[in-house]
Motif scaffolding. Sequence first.
Motif, PDB file in Angstrom:
ATOM      1  N   TYR A  60     -15.625 -22.970   2.756  1.00 53.67           N
ATOM      2  CA  TYR A  60     -16.756 -21.792   2.437  1.00 53.67           C
ATOM      3  C   TYR A  60     -16.640 -21.421   0.547  1.00 53.67           C
ATOM      4  O   TYR A  60     -17.258 -20.493   0.196  1.00 53.67           O
ATOM      5  N   GLY A  61     -15.832 -22.263  -0.044  1.00 47.96           N
ATOM      6  CA  GLY A  61     -15.721 -21.810  -1.650  1.00 47.96           C
ATOM      7  C   GLY A  61     -14.424 -21.270  -1.602  1.00 47.96           C
ATOM      8  O   GLY A  61     -13.838 -20.410  -3.076  1.00 47.96           O
ATOM      9  N   ILE A  62     -14.125 -21.047  -0.786  1.00 41.03           N
ATOM     10  CA  ILE A  62     -12.097 -20.294  -0.694  1.00 41.03           C
ATOM     11  C   ILE A  62     -11.136 -20.523  -0.340  1.00 41.03           C
ATOM     12  O   ILE A  62     -11.167 -21.119   0.436  1.00 41.03           O
ATOM     13  N   THR A  63      -9.990 -20.968  -1.187  1.00 45.20           N
ATOM     14  CA  THR A  63      -9.276 -21.273  -1.528  1.00 45.20           C
ATOM     15  C   THR A  63      -8.361 -20.285  -0.346  1.00 45.20           C
ATOM     16  O   THR A  63      -8.284 -19.394  -0.497  1.00 45.20           O
ATOM     17  N   ALA A  64      -7.213 -21.412  -0.206  1.00 47.18           N
ATOM     18  CA  ALA A  64      -6.058 -20.739   0.351  1.00 47.18           C
ATOM     19  C   ALA A  64      -5.680 -19.152   0.113  1.00 47.18           C
ATOM     20  O   ALA A  64      -5.055 -18.667   0.095  1.00 47.18           O
ATOM     21  N   ALA A  65      -5.247 -19.260  -2.082  1.00 49.07           N
ATOM     22  CA  ALA A  65      -4.400 -18.808  -2.519  1.00 49.07           C
ATOM     23  C   ALA A  65      -5.945 -17.404  -2.493  1.00 49.07           C
ATOM     24  O   ALA A  65      -5.201 -16.160  -2.649  1.00 49.07           O
ATOM     25  N   THR A  66      -6.791 -17.510  -2.686  1.00 43.77           N
ATOM     26  CA  THR A  66      -7.913 -16.454  -2.619  1.00 43.77           C
ATOM     27  C   THR A  66      -8.381 -15.660  -1.099  1.00 43.77           C
ATOM     28  O   THR A  66      -8.377 -14.673  -1.620  1.00 43.77           O
ATOM     29  N   LEU A  67      -8.314 -16.465   0.028  1.00 45.27           N
ATOM     30  CA  LEU A  67      -8.128 -15.913   1.177  1.00 45.27           C
ATOM     31  C   LEU A  67      -6.987 -15.179   1.795  1.00 45.27           C
ATOM     32  O   LEU A  67      -7.213 -14.010   2.164  1.00 45.27           O
ATOM     33  N   GLY A  68      -5.612 -15.531   1.007  1.00 45.75           N
ATOM     34  CA  GLY A  68      -4.304 -14.695   1.101  1.00 45.75           C
ATOM     35  C   GLY A  68      -4.998 -13.600   0.676  1.00 45.75           C
ATOM     36  O   GLY A  68      -4.062 -13.083   0.764  1.00 45.75           O
ATOM     37  N   ALA A  69      -5.068 -13.964  -0.226  1.00 46.63           N
ATOM     38  CA  ALA A  69      -5.437 -12.509  -1.614  1.00 46.63           C
ATOM     39  C   ALA A  69      -6.521 -11.078  -0.699  1.00 46.63           C
ATOM     40  O   ALA A  69      -5.683 -10.136  -0.775  1.00 46.63           O
ATOM     41  N   ALA A  70      -7.482 -11.571  -0.534  1.00 48.70           N
ATOM     42  CA  ALA A  70      -8.596 -11.528   0.387  1.00 48.70           C
ATOM     43  C   ALA A  70      -8.021 -10.354   1.062  1.00 48.70           C
ATOM     44  O   ALA A  70      -8.130  -9.120   1.617  1.00 48.70           O
ATOM     45  N   ARG A  71      -7.176 -10.978   2.563  1.00 48.68           N
ATOM     46  CA  ARG A  71      -5.909 -10.308   3.718  1.00 48.68           C
ATOM     47  C   ARG A  71      -4.827  -9.589   2.892  1.00 48.68           C
ATOM     48  O   ARG A  71      -4.269  -9.451   4.193  1.00 48.68           O
ATOM     49  N   ARG A  72      -5.271  -9.770   1.682  1.00 48.20           N
ATOM     50  CA  ARG A  72      -3.335  -8.871   1.611  1.00 48.20           C
ATOM     51  C   ARG A  72      -2.209  -9.011   2.437  1.00 48.20           C
ATOM     52  O   ARG A  72      -1.576  -8.712   2.775  1.00 48.20           O
ATOM     53  N   LEU A  73      -2.293 -10.896   2.362  1.00 54.60           N
ATOM     54  CA  LEU A  73      -0.909 -10.946   2.844  1.00 54.60           C
ATOM     55  C   LEU A  73       0.556 -11.679   2.258  1.00 54.60           C
ATOM     56  O   LEU A  73       1.190 -12.052   2.804  1.00 54.60           O
ATOM     57  N   GLY A  74       0.377 -11.334   0.861  1.00 54.44           N
ATOM     58  CA  GLY A  74       1.871 -11.469  -0.206  1.00 54.44           C
ATOM     59  C   GLY A  74       1.643 -12.843  -0.103  1.00 54.44           C
ATOM     60  O   GLY A  74       3.012 -13.408  -0.107  1.00 54.44           O
ATOM     61  N   ARG A  75       0.484 -13.970   0.557  1.00 52.85           N
ATOM     62  CA  ARG A  75       0.928 -15.423   0.421  1.00 52.85           C
ATOM     63  C   ARG A  75      -0.479 -16.237   0.652  1.00 52.85           C
ATOM     64  O   ARG A  75      -1.443 -15.424   1.031  1.00 52.85           O
ATOM     65  N   LYS A  76      -0.446 -17.569   0.321  1.00 59.44           N
ATOM     66  CA  LYS A  76      -1.662 -18.203   0.237  1.00 59.44           C
ATOM     67  C   LYS A  76      -1.848 -18.136   1.930  1.00 59.44           C
ATOM     68  O   LYS A  76      -0.688 -18.293   3.027  1.00 59.44           O
ATOM     69  N   ALA A  77      -2.831 -18.434   2.392  1.00 61.23           N
ATOM     70  CA  ALA A  77      -3.510 -18.381   4.004  1.00 61.23           C
ATOM     71  C   ALA A  77      -2.763 -19.475   4.064  1.00 61.23           C
ATOM     72  O   ALA A  77      -2.320 -20.897   3.524  1.00 61.23           O
TER      73      ALA A  77
END
Length: 267
Positions: free
Chosen positions: A32-49
Amino acid sequence: MSDSLAQTITLVFGSEGGYVNHPRDPGGATKYGITAATLGAARRLGRKATPEEVKRLTLAEAARILDRQYAQPLRYRELPAGLDYALFDYAVNSGPAQAVKTLQRLLAVEVDGILGVKTLEAIRRHEVTDLIDELQDARLRFLRGLKTWPAFGKGWNARTTRVREAALLMANGVATAIPPPPVGLETATPADARISSTIVGKGTIAATIGTASATIGAAKDALQPITGNGGVVDIVFALLVAGGSAAAIAGLAIIAYRQAKYREAAT
């Protein structure tokens, strides 16, 4: 979330499609246009999803991320109709900073990638339809300069054509049909969502409209189970319902006809 932003997000879903992880795409796993890096940042994972985490991303969470990490920095709600969608789609495809810098160069203001008061003031001094055209032309020039153009160029070109058409209709106050998001598909590229280059004449356009109407119905069915909570997905679902109306079908006919004429002129 405004109806305008909900419509824009739905249009972006239609262009981006479902889960993809193309080996030549530097963004990696995307949905849906959300990259692994963007998702990781949005969830505050400290890494790529991880690819599996991206694959499980829901429409509702994707819409919230697009609002928070794209619409808000772009000051979407303060932009004129049509330009809001054109800039937003560019930002999802290439990053907010790149999209804003391109617009700032066209406006001859400081190029810092931040859409601030001075950029907004410059926008108000320009004709919106001209800005939309110039932004899409500049976007294509940027994309053609990327090393991944040979792999994705055909899809990107089709996407910018669709964005130009829809954004100009929005700027002119014409209701547009909402392209059916490929809900439930595991793989979809911008090229997959393009209107067939074989569209010529009223008969084929009518057939295209019929197919799109059926696909909109399928998309509504796919979204039905996750509606009813009063959130963004409800708005997107309502827009898909509206997409099945006569006004929406008429909007799709306009887009299909204009794209057919554009291709005829180019050949």
